[in-house]
Design an enzyme around this catalytic site. Structure first.
Site, PDB file in Angstrom:
ATOM      1  N   ARG A 141       0.922  -1.249   0.039  1.00 57.93           N
ATOM      2  CA  ARG A 141       0.075   0.042   0.093  1.00 57.93           C
ATOM      3  C   ARG A 141       0.912   1.303  -0.105  1.00 57.93           C
ATOM      4  NH1 ARG A 141      -4.927  -1.248  -1.721  1.00 57.93           N
ATOM      5  NH2 ARG A 141      -6.119  -3.120  -0.635  1.00 57.93           N
ATOM      6  N   GLU A 155      -1.543  -5.761  -7.227  1.00 57.05           N
ATOM      7  CA  GLU A 155      -2.072  -7.022  -7.177  1.00 57.05           C
ATOM      8  C   GLU A 155      -1.362  -8.161  -7.792  1.00 57.05           C
ATOM      9  OE1 GLU A 155      -6.015  -6.890  -8.476  1.00 57.05           O
ATOM     10  OE2 GLU A 155      -7.004  -5.952  -6.839  1.00 57.05           O
ATOM     11  N   GLU A 168      -8.662 -12.402  -6.537  1.00 62.80           N
ATOM     12  CA  GLU A 168      -7.455 -12.486  -5.760  1.00 62.80           C
ATOM     13  C   GLU A 168      -6.935 -13.572  -5.188  1.00 62.80           C
ATOM     14  OE1 GLU A 168      -8.239  -9.287  -2.699  1.00 62.80           O
ATOM     15  OE2 GLU A 168      -8.094  -7.560  -4.319  1.00 62.80           O
ATOM     16  N   ALA A 207     -10.545  -7.850  -0.862  1.00 61.90           N
ATOM     17  CA  ALA A 207     -11.416  -6.711  -1.067  1.00 61.90           C
ATOM     18  C   ALA A 207     -11.377  -5.925  -2.175  1.00 61.90           C
ATOM     19  CB  ALA A 207     -11.149  -5.866   0.051  1.00 61.90           C
ATOM     20  N   GLU A 240     -14.407 -10.611  -6.208  1.00 62.84           N
ATOM     21  CA  GLU A 240     -13.028 -10.304  -5.588  1.00 62.84           C
ATOM     22  C   GLU A 240     -12.348 -11.442  -4.841  1.00 62.84           C
ATOM     23  OE1 GLU A 240     -11.355  -7.427  -5.764  1.00 62.84           O
ATOM     24  OE2 GLU A 240     -12.854  -6.264  -6.506  1.00 62.84           O
TER      25      GLU A 240
END
Length: 207
Positions: free
Chosen positions: A68, A149, A101, A80, A97
């Site tokens: 992040r 990601e 993911e 998320a 999601e």
């Protein structure tokens, strides 16, 4: 106990100070109930959903590690994503999601907790689902992990280990903290059977 109540003070003016791919930065002049005019700046946001995927038989939760940039950290998180697909329901977004993911699906879904991430500075509302009877599933056709990601990793972590890490301050992702502690509260209180259905009303989204 009465909960949060809808209320909107009159907006005298609104200026968009900046626009990004997901959010805008706006300034509004607002009239208070006493007639005073005040100015507030905040970030718009489409909202998001997250998933606590819990394997009850082994008592562990699926978590991922994602970089992040704004906080300069790789956070331990739960799957998320944004509510940024036109016409897509909240649950369908969460299911998408989870598959995108970490390539998982689940046969039992409940609403675990709803919260506002930063109500004094951002519009974001977030719903965390509890997913059980988890199984592997392919990513949606054509979906490719990009950006941060593409560098994510994920694993199953014991539920108690996550609770301990949260209480010790080692994990700070808001969706992870809220979701895992909501699950722990419901579990210890014997209220898992009372969790709201996956299609429960989400009043903040009706604004």
């Amino acid at each position: 106990m009465r909960g949060d109540q809808p209320k909107k003070w009159p907006v005298a003016s609104r200026v968009e100070l900046g626009t990004g791919r997901v959010s805008s930065f706006v300034e509004e002049e607002i009239e208070t109930p006493s007639g005073e005019m005040i100015t507030r700046q905040f970030i718009t946001h489409p909202g998001a959903v997250a998933v606590v995927a819990w394997r009850e038989d082994t008592d562990d939760i699926a978590v991922l590690r994602q970089y992040r940039h704004p906080v300069g950290m790789e956070l331990v998180e739960i799957p998320a994503g944004l509510l940024d697909v036109d016409g897509e329901g909240f649950l369908l977004a969460a299911q998408r999601e989870l598959a995108e993911e970490i390539e998982l699906a689940a046969d039992r879904w409940h609403t675990l907790v709803d919260f506002l991430t930063t109500p004094g500075a951002c519009e974001e509302s977030l719903r965390v689902y509890l997913a059980r009877d988890v199984r592997t599933a392919p990513r949606p056709d054509g979906f490719v992990l990009e950006g941060e990601e593409a560098h994510m990793t994920w694993e199953w972590v014991p539920r108690q280990e996550l609770v301990d890490a949260i209480l010790a301050g080692r994990c700070q992702s808001p969706s992870l903290v809220s979701g895992v502690l909501a699950l722990e509260t419901a579990r210890l209180a014997g209220r898992l059977a009372e969790l709201r259905p996956a299609d429960a009303e989400w009043p903040i989204r009706n604004r």
